[in-house]
Enzyme design. Structure first.
Site, PDB file in Angstrom:
ATOM      1  N   GLU A  98       0.878  -1.057  -0.586  1.00  0.00           N
ATOM      2  CA  GLU A  98      -0.341   0.131   0.352  1.00  0.00           C
ATOM      3  C   GLU A  98       0.899   1.353   0.300  1.00  0.00           C
ATOM      4  O   GLU A  98      -0.068   2.326  -1.174  1.00  0.00           O
ATOM      5  CB  GLU A  98      -1.073  -0.039   1.456  1.00  0.00           C
ATOM      6  CG  GLU A  98      -2.364  -1.348   1.387  1.00  0.00           C
ATOM      7  CD  GLU A  98      -2.807  -1.221  -0.137  1.00  0.00           C
ATOM      8  OE1 GLU A  98      -2.559  -0.245  -1.025  1.00  0.00           O
ATOM      9  OE2 GLU A  98      -3.142  -2.451  -0.292  1.00  0.00           O
ATOM     10  N   HIS A 101       1.476   2.261  -3.541  1.00  0.00           N
ATOM     11  CA  HIS A 101       0.498   3.053  -3.590  1.00  0.00           C
ATOM     12  C   HIS A 101       0.729   4.396  -3.680  1.00  0.00           C
ATOM     13  O   HIS A 101       0.411   5.687  -4.666  1.00  0.00           O
ATOM     14  CB  HIS A 101      -0.805   2.438  -4.037  1.00  0.00           C
ATOM     15  CG  HIS A 101      -0.934   0.889  -4.536  1.00  0.00           C
ATOM     16  ND1 HIS A 101      -0.755   1.183  -6.230  1.00  0.00           N
ATOM     17  CD2 HIS A 101      -0.915  -0.588  -4.138  1.00  0.00           C
ATOM     18  CE1 HIS A 101      -1.307  -0.442  -6.186  1.00  0.00           C
ATOM     19  NE2 HIS A 101      -1.013  -0.712  -4.882  1.00  0.00           N
TER      20      HIS A 101
END
Length: 442
Positions: A98, A101
């Site tokens: 994550e 991203h």
């Protein structure tokens, strides 16, 4: 996160230079996404596919044999400390994905509104620079949220720094950054193992080692002890090396519930026979209550120079990558046979806990494999995975920059996310019921 992991997660390879040995021993060398308000949903489930660690050769290394001790039935959750170690590995991998991203968006000046680990109700959160960081109730993955269609964000819908308003290439970078982050993390883990721990070299002998015997089990009742080596089962010699012998013992035990099985055992320098009667599990198979592993001894080898370091790391990295790809291919080509082996985050932690309990160094490869699996599977063009979002972006490019209607796009992704959540919850229940201590209570 769809992962393919064997019930024997860690394996070693025979370098060609070490394969010419006598017949008494062998030495082995270990050398999602939502494009609108939420993005990068990643579920935690995998298939326990033994093909990932099969006894085969690949273009990057020699024969693989699995040494990880495994239970004959169910999942052994291990000690509390080993569970924490496995959970920490899994959480770190989700955070790295994550973060990939998040950083890809942040460094391009794209608005980000949420960074979450898990799904569902919020357990804890804090806000910083207009971003909500949260830990959520269902440990099925995580997501990065964007305020693209949030009417309460206060950001104009035509703001050029909303993700949906960015050029195709900018969005491709954000979507694929989690995959890239996991690949880099996997390489870094293997590099750390090579430099600080070394790669294990193992010498394999005939027979099957019994590393652990559960108290009050059939094995303990009939006299089997930790450290025993099983040399023959029902008169059949265990002459092969590696997991073949382990599978042979396991198959005989499973097929003989409440029936006597004759084992020839070596305990230190003493050899003798034991008649053992497997208990009957709730699924009708035999169960001894032991862990089994190939009969091996280990040492560690560290590289002597920089060139050898990168050689070791490269061979290990590409070897693991090849086996991940090969395992996934076999999973999809034989999905009707492998669908029943799909397991979730509880099983991932249980497998990781077994690795940590038996050999803490194995967590390096366990973590590398989880990273590579997450990277590869997220490339699949499926809703709720990064590959699904990439497919929509490529479709937009093929349509000359014309996007699908927002309702259609959201419907595709939302249905995928909903399916992942329900599947994840189902797998959590199934895997929990399959834990050893739960099975013993049933």
């Amino acid at each position: 996160m769809l992962l393919n992991i064997s019930s024997s997660p860690i394996s070693h390879r025979i370098p060609h230079s070490l394969s010419n040995l006598n017949n008494q021993s062998k030495t082995h060398h270990l050398p999602k996404s939502h494009l609108s308000s939420t993005f990068s949903n990643h579920s935690l489930f995998y298939t326990k596919n033994r093909a990932l660690f099969s006894n085969k050769r690949n273009p990057f290394d020699g024969e693989r044999i699995s040494y990880k001790p495994r239970a004959l039935a169910g999942l052994d959750i291990g000690s509390f400390e080993s569970v924490l170690e496995a959970s920490a590995v899994l959480t770190a991998i989700i955070v790295v994905h994550e973060t990939g991203h998040f950083l890809a968006a942040y460094l391009q000046g794209i608005h980000v509104s949420k960074f979450a680990i898990g799904f569902g109700p919020i357990l804890a959160k804090f806000n910083s620079n207009n971003v909500e960081y949260s830990l959520r109730a269902f440990p099925l993955g995580g997501f990065v949220g964007f305020p693209d269609n949030d009417p309460n964000s206060g950001i104009p819908l035509d703001d050029k720094n909303l993700l949906k308003n960015r050029p195709i290439w900018d969005r491709v970078v954000v979507v694929s950054a989690g995959i890239v982050a996991n690949v880099i993390f996997a390489y870094a883990i293997i590099f750390a193992q090579v430099v600080f721990v070394g790669l294990p070299v193992q010498e394999a002998f005939p027979g099957v080692l019994v590393p652990d015997v559960k108290s009050s089990s059939a094995a303990a009742r009939d006299g089997l002890l930790p450290g025993d080596v099983i040399l023959a089962v029902d008169g059949s010699e265990l002459t092969s090396f590696g997991s073949d012998s382990v599978s042979k013992v396991a198959d005989v035990v499973k097929s003989n519930p409440n029936h006597s099985v004759l084992l020839r055992v070596q305990r230190g320098k003493e050899g003798f026979e034991i008649m053992i009667t497997p208990d009957k599990s709730f699924d009708g198979t035999g169960r001894l209550g032991v862990q089994l592993s190939p009969n091996v001894r280990f040492s560690k080898v560290k590289p002597k120079n920089v060139t050898e370091t990168f050689s070791f790391v490269g061979r290990e990295f590409f070897g693991l990558s090849y086996n991940v790809l090969d395992s996934l291919k076999k999973t999809f080509l034989n999905f009707s046979q492998t669908a029943g082996q799909v397991a979730g985050p509880v099983a991932i932690i249980a497998v990781g806990a077994e690795v940590a309990k038996s050999n803490a160094d194995g967590l390096y490869q366990f973590a590398a494999l989880l990273n590579l699996n997450l990277a590869v599977v997220n490339l699949l063009p499926l809703p709720a995975l990064d590959g699904g979002t990439l497919a929509l972006i490529l479709l937009e490019a093929a349509r000359g920059g014309r996007k699908l209607p927002l309702e259609v796009e959201q419907g595709i992704m939302s249905s995928g996310i909903l399916l992942v959540i329900f599947l994840g919850l189902f797998l959590i229940v199934k895997d929990t019921l399959n834990l050893d201590f739960i099975r013993e209570m049933l």
